[in-house]
Design a protein around this motif. Sequence first.
Motif, PDB file in Angstrom:
ATOM      1  N   VAL A  10       0.831  -1.201   0.000  1.00 10.42           N
ATOM      2  CA  VAL A  10       0.000   0.000   0.000  1.00 10.42           C
ATOM      3  C   VAL A  10       0.866   1.252   0.000  1.00 10.42           C
ATOM      4  CG1 VAL A  10      -1.748   1.306   1.263  1.00 10.42           C
ATOM      5  CG2 VAL A  10      -1.891  -1.188   1.176  1.00 10.42           C
ATOM      6  N   MET A  11       1.888   1.276   0.837  1.00  8.44           N
ATOM      7  CA  MET A  11       2.730   2.468   0.966  1.00  8.44           C
ATOM      8  C   MET A  11       3.554   2.724  -0.292  1.00  8.44           C
ATOM      9  SD  MET A  11       2.006   3.864   3.810  1.00  8.44           S
ATOM     10  CE  MET A  11       3.348   5.000   4.092  1.00  8.44           C
ATOM     11  N   VAL A  12       4.047   1.663  -0.908  1.00  7.74           N
ATOM     12  CA  VAL A  12       4.833   1.824  -2.136  1.00  7.74           C
ATOM     13  C   VAL A  12       3.988   2.484  -3.223  1.00  7.74           C
ATOM     14  CG1 VAL A  12       5.914   0.542  -4.038  1.00  7.74           C
ATOM     15  CG2 VAL A  12       6.466  -0.029  -1.670  1.00  7.74           C
ATOM     16  N   ASN A  13       2.690   2.219  -3.195  1.00  5.58           N
ATOM     17  CA  ASN A  13       1.795   2.718  -4.242  1.00  5.58           C
ATOM     18  C   ASN A  13       0.817   3.771  -3.728  1.00  5.58           C
ATOM     19  OD1 ASN A  13       2.591   0.758  -6.448  1.00  5.58           O
ATOM     20  ND2 ASN A  13       1.977  -0.688  -4.856  1.00  5.58           N
ATOM     21  N   ALA A  14       1.139   4.418  -2.614  1.00  2.00           N
ATOM     22  CA  ALA A  14       0.189   5.309  -1.955  1.00  2.00           C
ATOM     23  C   ALA A  14      -0.248   6.476  -2.834  1.00  2.00           C
ATOM     24  CB  ALA A  14       0.787   5.833  -0.646  1.00  2.00           C
ATOM     25  N   TYR A  15       0.694   7.104  -3.533  1.00  2.26           N
ATOM     26  CA  TYR A  15       0.317   8.267  -4.343  1.00  2.26           C
ATOM     27  C   TYR A  15      -0.683   7.909  -5.448  1.00  2.26           C
ATOM     28  CZ  TYR A  15       0.682  11.573  -8.210  1.00  2.26           C
ATOM     29  OH  TYR A  15       0.390  12.388  -9.268  1.00  2.26           O
ATOM     30  N   PRO A  16      -0.395   6.942  -6.327  1.00  2.00           N
ATOM     31  CA  PRO A  16      -1.413   6.625  -7.348  1.00  2.00           C
ATOM     32  C   PRO A  16      -2.722   6.105  -6.763  1.00  2.00           C
ATOM     33  CG  PRO A  16       0.459   5.106  -7.486  1.00  2.00           C
ATOM     34  CD  PRO A  16       0.858   6.195  -6.551  1.00  2.00           C
ATOM     35  N   ILE A  17      -2.663   5.388  -5.633  1.00  2.00           N
ATOM     36  CA  ILE A  17      -3.888   4.906  -5.003  1.00  2.00           C
ATOM     37  C   ILE A  17      -4.747   6.079  -4.526  1.00  2.00           C
ATOM     38  CG2 ILE A  17      -4.820   3.715  -2.964  1.00  2.00           C
ATOM     39  CD1 ILE A  17      -2.511   1.719  -3.213  1.00  2.00           C
ATOM     40  N   LEU A  18      -4.134   7.021  -3.810  1.00  2.00           N
ATOM     41  CA  LEU A  18      -4.876   8.168  -3.292  1.00  2.00           C
ATOM     42  C   LEU A  18      -5.429   9.032  -4.420  1.00  2.00           C
ATOM     43  CD1 LEU A  18      -2.610   9.212  -0.285  1.00  2.00           C
ATOM     44  CD2 LEU A  18      -4.929   8.290  -0.170  1.00  2.00           C
ATOM     45  N   GLU A  19      -4.637   9.217  -5.469  1.00  2.00           N
ATOM     46  CA  GLU A  19      -5.094  10.004  -6.613  1.00  2.00           C
ATOM     47  C   GLU A  19      -6.336   9.376  -7.239  1.00  2.00           C
ATOM     48  OE1 GLU A  19      -5.721  12.812  -8.498  1.00  2.00           O
ATOM     49  OE2 GLU A  19      -3.550  13.119  -8.460  1.00  2.00           O
ATOM     50  N   THR A  20      -6.321   8.058  -7.367  1.00  2.00           N
ATOM     51  CA  THR A  20      -7.452   7.359  -7.978  1.00  2.00           C
ATOM     52  C   THR A  20      -8.697   7.434  -7.098  1.00  2.00           C
ATOM     53  OG1 THR A  20      -5.960   5.822  -9.095  1.00  2.00           O
ATOM     54  CG2 THR A  20      -8.257   5.152  -8.889  1.00  2.00           C
ATOM     55  N   LEU A  21      -8.540   7.190  -5.795  1.00  3.20           N
ATOM     56  CA  LEU A  21      -9.688   7.236  -4.895  1.00  3.20           C
ATOM     57  C   LEU A  21     -10.313   8.620  -4.870  1.00  3.20           C
ATOM     58  CD1 LEU A  21      -8.352   5.112  -1.882  1.00  3.20           C
ATOM     59  CD2 LEU A  21     -10.018   4.428  -3.613  1.00  3.20           C
ATOM     60  N   PHE A  22      -9.475   9.664  -4.833  1.00  2.00           N
ATOM     61  CA  PHE A  22     -10.032  11.007  -4.801  1.00  2.00           C
ATOM     62  C   PHE A  22     -10.654  11.385  -6.145  1.00  2.00           C
ATOM     63  CE2 PHE A  22      -9.919  15.689  -4.757  1.00  2.00           C
ATOM     64  CZ  PHE A  22     -10.672  15.887  -3.609  1.00  2.00           C
TER      65      PHE A  22
END
Length: 317
Positions: free
Chosen positions: A229-241
């Motif tokens: 999760v942490m390695v991919n936090a930026y693209p994950i957060l961008e997608t969720l938002f």
Amino acid sequence: MIIRTQSLHGRISGDANLDGPQKFHTKIVPRIGGLAIVLGVFIPIALFDQGNTNEIDELFLLASILPGFGIGIVEDLAKSVSVKIRLLFISIGALVAIFLLGTSINHLDIPGIDYVIAIPAISMLFTVFAITGLTNAYNIIDGFNGLSSMIGLIALMVIGYVGILFSDSLIVLFSFTLFGAILGFFILNYPRGLIFLGDGGAYLIGFWVALLSILIVNRHTQISPWFAVMVNAYPILETLFTIYRRKYRQGKSPGHPDGLHFHSLIFRRILNSSHINSELEWFSANAKTSPYLWLFSSFAVIPAIFFWHSTPILIGF
């Protein structure tokens, strides 16, 4: 070769839409950089890595990548494939990976939730959702020169590093082979923007990183699932938002494009694009945008490097 021969294929391979809400280039640029990256990965593995103990797993992993990459390249050339069709093909690739490699997300180290996610059908659905989501996330953040490709390089470097700690030759091979292939693309994409990833390239990187993130956690129980999760936090957060903004704030389909991504806001509000008066200034502002996001991504990736074994600390971060 793609750049040198664009006069021959540019009418098909070029990104000629300069007016879209997520477009920040001023000239037609080839958007099939993913083709170069996939050749930079498949050829060396096919030619120089035969007969080893991981050969079957390597073939399975490469096979799982093809559906998403293939539909991405079709979109780069035809520019008419719907988002739903592209996500469907990526999901098929995820299912191929699950069945051939036997890998899935089966725990999150959260009491209660782990009982549910351990159910095979739920685990499979969640894994397909996670892989498809992160694959698409790399396409969402692919808005400026060097952005998506460098985020991929950072993730692969960290996954490869942890693979070295565990002497995992498969993880190391796939992390640094793709790292090298992306790096060859990156020096032509950043800062000059001579070639773009396109959907094929973004899907290739996103799918590859997603699969390796799950594989390394599956293969080594000492690694917390929150490392992925942490390695991919930026693209994950961008997608969720993005989903929240489009569906619940704007009342539109999550697949509907807009110009309100984090990188777009940095370009417009921090670099003040309203004061850009020349092509040189436009180029300079484009090149200055991505480093903000590289730094932002590092805020999540650096803790993952040091605390890959600790779920409580990673959840805290």
